[in-house]
Design an enzyme around this catalytic site. Structure first.
Site, PDB file in Angstrom:
ATOM      1  N   HIS A 193      12.125  85.656 -97.905  1.00 21.68           N
ATOM      2  CA  HIS A 193      11.512  84.606 -97.069  1.00 21.68           C
ATOM      3  C   HIS A 193      12.516  83.666 -96.381  1.00 21.68           C
ATOM      4  CE1 HIS A 193      12.063  82.673-100.901  1.00 21.68           C
ATOM      5  NE2 HIS A 193      10.852  82.847-101.367  1.00 21.68           N
ATOM      6  N   HIS A 252      -2.444  79.088-106.000  1.00 21.56           N
ATOM      7  CA  HIS A 252      -2.712  77.959-106.907  1.00 21.56           C
ATOM      8  C   HIS A 252      -4.150  77.528-106.610  1.00 21.56           C
ATOM      9  CE1 HIS A 252       1.561  77.527-107.925  1.00 21.56           C
ATOM     10  NE2 HIS A 252       1.830  77.612-106.636  1.00 21.56           N
ATOM     11  N   HIS A 304       3.090  87.085-106.196  1.00 18.98           N
ATOM     12  CA  HIS A 304       3.089  86.431-107.516  1.00 18.98           C
ATOM     13  C   HIS A 304       1.667  86.549-108.054  1.00 18.98           C
ATOM     14  CE1 HIS A 304       6.945  84.205-106.688  1.00 18.98           C
ATOM     15  NE2 HIS A 304       6.525  84.329-105.446  1.00 18.98           N
ATOM     16  N   PHE A 305       1.456  87.373-109.091  1.00 23.66           N
ATOM     17  CA  PHE A 305       0.095  87.607-109.578  1.00 23.66           C
ATOM     18  C   PHE A 305      -0.250  86.860-110.869  1.00 23.66           C
ATOM     19  CE2 PHE A 305      -1.107  91.725-107.098  1.00 23.66           C
ATOM     20  CZ  PHE A 305      -1.288  90.965-105.964  1.00 23.66           C
ATOM     21  N   ARG A 306       0.675  86.076-111.404  1.00 25.42           N
ATOM     22  CA  ARG A 306       0.347  85.064-112.433  1.00 25.42           C
ATOM     23  C   ARG A 306      -0.030  85.597-113.800  1.00 25.42           C
ATOM     24  NH1 ARG A 306       2.942  81.767-109.192  1.00 25.42           N
ATOM     25  NH2 ARG A 306       1.737  80.833-107.523  1.00 25.42           N
ATOM     26  N   HIS A 322      15.931  84.272-103.988  1.00 29.03           N
ATOM     27  CA  HIS A 322      15.264  83.127-103.354  1.00 29.03           C
ATOM     28  C   HIS A 322      16.378  82.120-103.096  1.00 29.03           C
ATOM     29  CE1 HIS A 322      11.923  79.899-103.302  1.00 29.03           C
ATOM     30  NE2 HIS A 322      13.054  79.260-103.063  1.00 29.03           N
ATOM     31  N   ASP A 347       4.733  86.749 -99.916  1.00 30.93           N
ATOM     32  CA  ASP A 347       4.973  85.691-100.902  1.00 30.93           C
ATOM     33  C   ASP A 347       3.641  85.105-101.384  1.00 30.93           C
ATOM     34  OD1 ASP A 347       6.186  83.948-102.632  1.00 30.93           O
ATOM     35  OD2 ASP A 347       7.010  82.624-101.090  1.00 30.93           O
ATOM     36  N   ASN A 369       8.082  85.284-112.206  1.00 30.30           N
ATOM     37  CA  ASN A 369       7.876  83.914-112.722  1.00 30.30           C
ATOM     38  C   ASN A 369       6.470  83.722-113.271  1.00 30.30           C
ATOM     39  OD1 ASN A 369       7.022  84.164-109.986  1.00 30.30           O
ATOM     40  ND2 ASN A 369       7.063  81.962-109.697  1.00 30.30           N
TER      41      ASN A 369
HETATM   42  O1  DOR Z   1       6.119  78.343-102.759  1.00 30.54           O
HETATM   43  C1  DOR Z   1       6.445  79.126-103.633  1.00 30.54           C
HETATM   44  N1  DOR Z   1       5.623  79.426-104.643  1.00 30.54           N
HETATM   45  N2  DOR Z   1       7.662  79.692-103.578  1.00 30.54           N
HETATM   46  C2  DOR Z   1       8.144  80.407-104.613  1.00 30.54           C
HETATM   47  O2  DOR Z   1       9.259  80.859-104.520  1.00 30.54           O
HETATM   48  C3  DOR Z   1       7.344  80.592-105.831  1.00 30.54           C
HETATM   49  C4  DOR Z   1       5.919  80.511-105.517  1.00 30.54           C
HETATM   50  C5  DOR Z   1       5.042  80.446-106.739  1.00 30.54           C
HETATM   51  O3  DOR Z   1       5.235  81.257-107.639  1.00 30.54           O
HETATM   52  O4  DOR Z   1       4.136  79.601-106.763  1.00 30.54           O
END
Ligand code: DOR
Length: 442
Positions: A235, A309, A64-66, A181, A305, A96
């Site tokens: 996962h 944050h 997830h590179f935001r 997921h 995964d 996402n």
């Molecule tokens: O812990 C998680 N964080 N699980 C996910 O499926 C999404 C991910 C996120 O994008 O922060």
């Protein structure tokens, strides 16, 4: 006269379909051109890799590179830099973001943003949702996507499909493998009362319990079987799901993460919300069951995964603290450490981190060290001892759940399509990442 090879990797121990053995690698025009005993005179340049192991480039199929929208946590430049430093050469990125990747324009925007900024090759998942379900057959035909990813349980962001009717509809759109997921949203909602007024983060696997995962996985397996559709379950965290999944190897491939193979529920008391992710880190019996599934071959690939944050976001009281931990930079050292501790062979690691993702998603020209394939390599020092520390992490979040952990095995050099992009802890030149290609949409 131009030389036979642009680059020769000389004297290394190659790990590929032939097993483990000494072989030189000849690279020409970004592809593997020869494997065997090669004369240094035939290379325009020669890299001495004596004593090192040469693996096919590691592919991380879940990051997830935001970007766009949450670039304070990560962006394509920082996330791919972390990947290259960690020995990873290709990435499949999750939808996402903000906006979510749910249209052709969203996908094109990510491709544009990654150009000249991505250190590794990349592709971007399309998020399956109620809104775009009828377009998914077309969307999965776009280049630069491994296909459609669906959240059955809510996690970071608002992508969610919780009902069987929509899930069944998604499975009728298109042909490619669909990725899930698996946490059961109705059960998560019902059980949120257990933590909603505040609780210790060690209650995370109590809220998002084993049954939540088992229920969702069982539901999607039955729907996929009915629809005769290939799926991939991301996962997997419970022994119970592995027992079920082994009965569906015709249609379902399986991912495990390094963190679920390494950490257990004691981590909540040790590192707090840094251990909080979805689906959760669980008690030790599940970790042992995941290792059993790895060694029985039920697990097809390892994905980090990587879900960064910031420290400040993580410092909020549970359950406000967001779920997710970084992992793209630590995937290779953590897995090499498991190799050194005897939990899996180096060949099986390569099967899980290169061949596995390539097979699951039908990636073209990658995942195999063979003549004609992309010259992507993860060159590792199997004996190097190193302590993983927050200060090594170049992800924007700047921390790792493994801070302070001593490991044996470390990435030495990362090569992408014949170009050295990382050597001895430093990035080389400028980003040259391009789109990963897939057999079904060449
Ligand atoms: O812990 C998680 N964080 N699980 C996910 O499926 C999404 C991910 C996120 O994008 O922060």
């Amino acid at each position: 006269m131009s030389q036979r090879f642009d680059l020769i990797l000389k004297g290394g121990i190659c790990v590929n379909h032939n097993g483990i053995g000494e072989a030189d690698v000849g690279i020409k025009n970004g592809k593997i051109a020869a494997l065997g005993s090669l004369s240094a005179d035939d290379g325009a340049s020669v890299m001495d890799v004596t004593g090192l192991h040469v693996l096919p480039g590691v592919i991380d199929p879940q990051v997830h590179f935001r970007e766009p929208g949450l670039e304070h946590k990560e962006d394509f430049a920082s996330g791919t830099a972390a990947a290259a430093l960690g020995g990873v050469t290709a990435l499949l990125e999750m939808p996402n973001t903000n906006p979510n990747t749910v249209t052709t324009a969203d996908l094109a925007d990510k491709c544009r943003r990654a150009k000249d900024r991505a250190w590794t090759d990349m592709a971007f998942f399309i998020g399956g949702s109620m809104e775009n379900v009828e377009q998914l057959g077309d969307l999965e035909r776009e280049p630069a996507t491994p296909g459609v990813k669906v959240f059955m349980g809510s996690s970071t962001g608002n992508l969610l499909v919780e009902d069987d009717t929509t899930l069944a509809q998604i499975l009728t759109q298109g042909n490619r493998r669909v990725t899930f997921h698996c946490e059961d949203e109705p059960r998560l909602k019902e059980r949120f009362r257990l933590v909603k007024d505040g609780a210790h983060v060690n209650q995370h696997p109590v809220w998002r319990d084993v049954e939540s995962a088992v229920k969702a996985t069982t539901r999607i397996l039955k729907l996929a079987k009915g629809a005769k559709r290939r799926i991939h379950v991301l996962h997997v965290t419970t022994g119970e799901e592995m027992e079920i999944l082994k009965g569906y190897k015709d249609i379902a491939t399986v991912e495990a993460t390094p963190q679920h193979l390494t950490l257990t529920a004691e981590a909540y008391d040790r590192i707090g919300s840094r251990a909080q992710m979805n689906p959760p880190i669980r008690e030790a019996r599940h970790r042992e069951a995941l290792w059993k599934a790895v060694n029985e071959g039920i697990v097809d690939c390892i994905g980090s995964d990587h879900a960064p944050h910031t420290i400040e976001e993580k410092a909020q009281d549970y359950p406000k603290s967001p779920a997710g931990m970084p992992g793209v930079q630590t995937l290779v050292p953590i897995m090499l450490n498991h190799v050194n501790e005897g939990r899996l062979s180096l060949e099986r690691m390569v099967d899980l981190t290169s061949a596995g993702p390539a097979r699951v998603y039908s990636i073209a020209n990658k995942g195999r060290m063979a003549v004609g394939y992309d010259a992507d390599f993860t060159i590792v020092d199997l004996k190097r001892q190193q302590t993983i520390e927050d200060k090594w992490i170049v992800s924007k979040c700047g921390w790792t759940p493994y801070d302070g952990m001593k490991v044996t095995g470390w990435p030495n050099t990362t090569i992408l399509r014949g170009n050295v992009i990382m050597h001895d802890g430093g990035l080389i030149d400028t980003p040259i990442g391009t789109a990963v290609k897939f057999l079904e949409t060449l």
